[in-house]
Design a protein around this motif. Sequence first.
Motif, PDB file in Angstrom:
ATOM      1  N   VAL A 138       0.844  -1.195   0.000  1.00 12.12           N
ATOM      2  CA  VAL A 138       0.000   0.000   0.000  1.00 12.12           C
ATOM      3  C   VAL A 138       0.878   1.244   0.000  1.00 12.12           C
ATOM      4  N   ARG A 139       1.921   1.256   0.787  1.00 14.07           N
ATOM      5  CA  ARG A 139       2.830   2.417   0.829  1.00 14.07           C
ATOM      6  C   ARG A 139       3.488   2.649  -0.528  1.00 14.07           C
ATOM      7  N   GLU A 140       3.822   1.583  -1.238  1.00  9.16           N
ATOM      8  CA  GLU A 140       4.389   1.719  -2.589  1.00  9.16           C
ATOM      9  C   GLU A 140       3.403   2.419  -3.513  1.00  9.16           C
ATOM     10  N   TYR A 141       2.126   2.088  -3.403  1.00 13.27           N
ATOM     11  CA  TYR A 141       1.103   2.735  -4.225  1.00 13.27           C
ATOM     12  C   TYR A 141       1.019   4.221  -3.894  1.00 13.27           C
ATOM     13  N   VAL A 142       1.130   4.569  -2.621  1.00 12.25           N
ATOM     14  CA  VAL A 142       1.076   5.975  -2.218  1.00 12.25           C
ATOM     15  C   VAL A 142       2.264   6.719  -2.830  1.00 12.25           C
ATOM     16  N   VAL A 143       3.459   6.152  -2.718  1.00 13.25           N
ATOM     17  CA  VAL A 143       4.663   6.790  -3.256  1.00 13.25           C
ATOM     18  C   VAL A 143       4.548   6.988  -4.774  1.00 13.25           C
ATOM     19  N   LYS A 144       3.998   6.011  -5.471  1.00 11.46           N
ATOM     20  CA  LYS A 144       3.839   6.088  -6.935  1.00 11.46           C
ATOM     21  C   LYS A 144       2.605   6.891  -7.351  1.00 11.46           C
ATOM     22  N   ASN A 145       1.815   7.356  -6.374  1.00 11.52           N
ATOM     23  CA  ASN A 145       0.566   8.071  -6.640  1.00 11.52           C
ATOM     24  C   ASN A 145      -0.404   7.221  -7.457  1.00 11.52           C
ATOM     25  N   GLU A 146      -0.460   5.936  -7.123  1.00 12.70           N
ATOM     26  CA  GLU A 146      -1.381   4.988  -7.760  1.00 12.70           C
ATOM     27  C   GLU A 146      -2.616   4.843  -6.872  1.00 12.70           C
ATOM     28  N   PRO A 147      -3.797   4.736  -7.461  1.00  7.63           N
ATOM     29  CA  PRO A 147      -5.005   4.591  -6.637  1.00  7.63           C
ATOM     30  C   PRO A 147      -5.063   3.247  -5.912  1.00  7.63           C
ATOM     31  N   ILE A 148      -5.479   3.296  -4.663  1.00  2.26           N
ATOM     32  CA  ILE A 148      -5.609   2.110  -3.828  1.00  2.26           C
ATOM     33  C   ILE A 148      -7.079   1.743  -3.772  1.00  2.26           C
ATOM     34  N   GLY A 149      -7.405   0.536  -4.188  1.00  2.00           N
ATOM     35  CA  GLY A 149      -8.788   0.104  -4.162  1.00  2.00           C
ATOM     36  C   GLY A 149      -8.912  -1.333  -3.692  1.00  2.00           C
TER      37      GLY A 149
END
Length: 168
Positions: free
Chosen positions: A84-95
């Motif tokens: 999840v933190r990787e998605y935040v860093v990459k500015n990818e949506p978390i769903g």
Amino acid sequence: IRLSSQENAGMGKTLNRMLSVVDAEWVVRMDADDVMMPHRIESQLAFAEEHPGVTVTSSLVEYVDNKGRSIGKSTSVHTTIESVREYVVKNEPIGFHHPAAMFRRSAVLACGGYRPQFWPAEDIDLWNRLAEQGHDIMVQPEYLLKYRIHGSSVSVSRAWDARRKLSW
């Protein structure tokens, strides 16, 4: 467990009203046409206890048709806090599956609750705001909900709207 009913005001407004009347720290959410596994709440509370920093947890789901027949199972890349933190860093949506979610009421209220203007992606908006604020969220790698898929379900009928809001 508390049952509450009201006129249809839209998902975001209804969920915010629910948050205003609930007095428990943990909120377990699901939709009326889905089926909770008998041990779901116990399992999710145990999972939260094992991961004390978690603010939101969801689970994997089994997809069922309108007659309750299994038609597939979900997977998720969000079964670790690190992913999840990787998605935040990459500015990818978390769903992940909203009807399988359990979350800390106080954290959701502190970040402003659901934003109705993001319907039908108000859940994704909420998860991402929480993650961006540093809250730990993750998917419990256990099947705890039967998620009903049918022609009139929001996941089917509003899929295009959800993708459009997600892009926005």
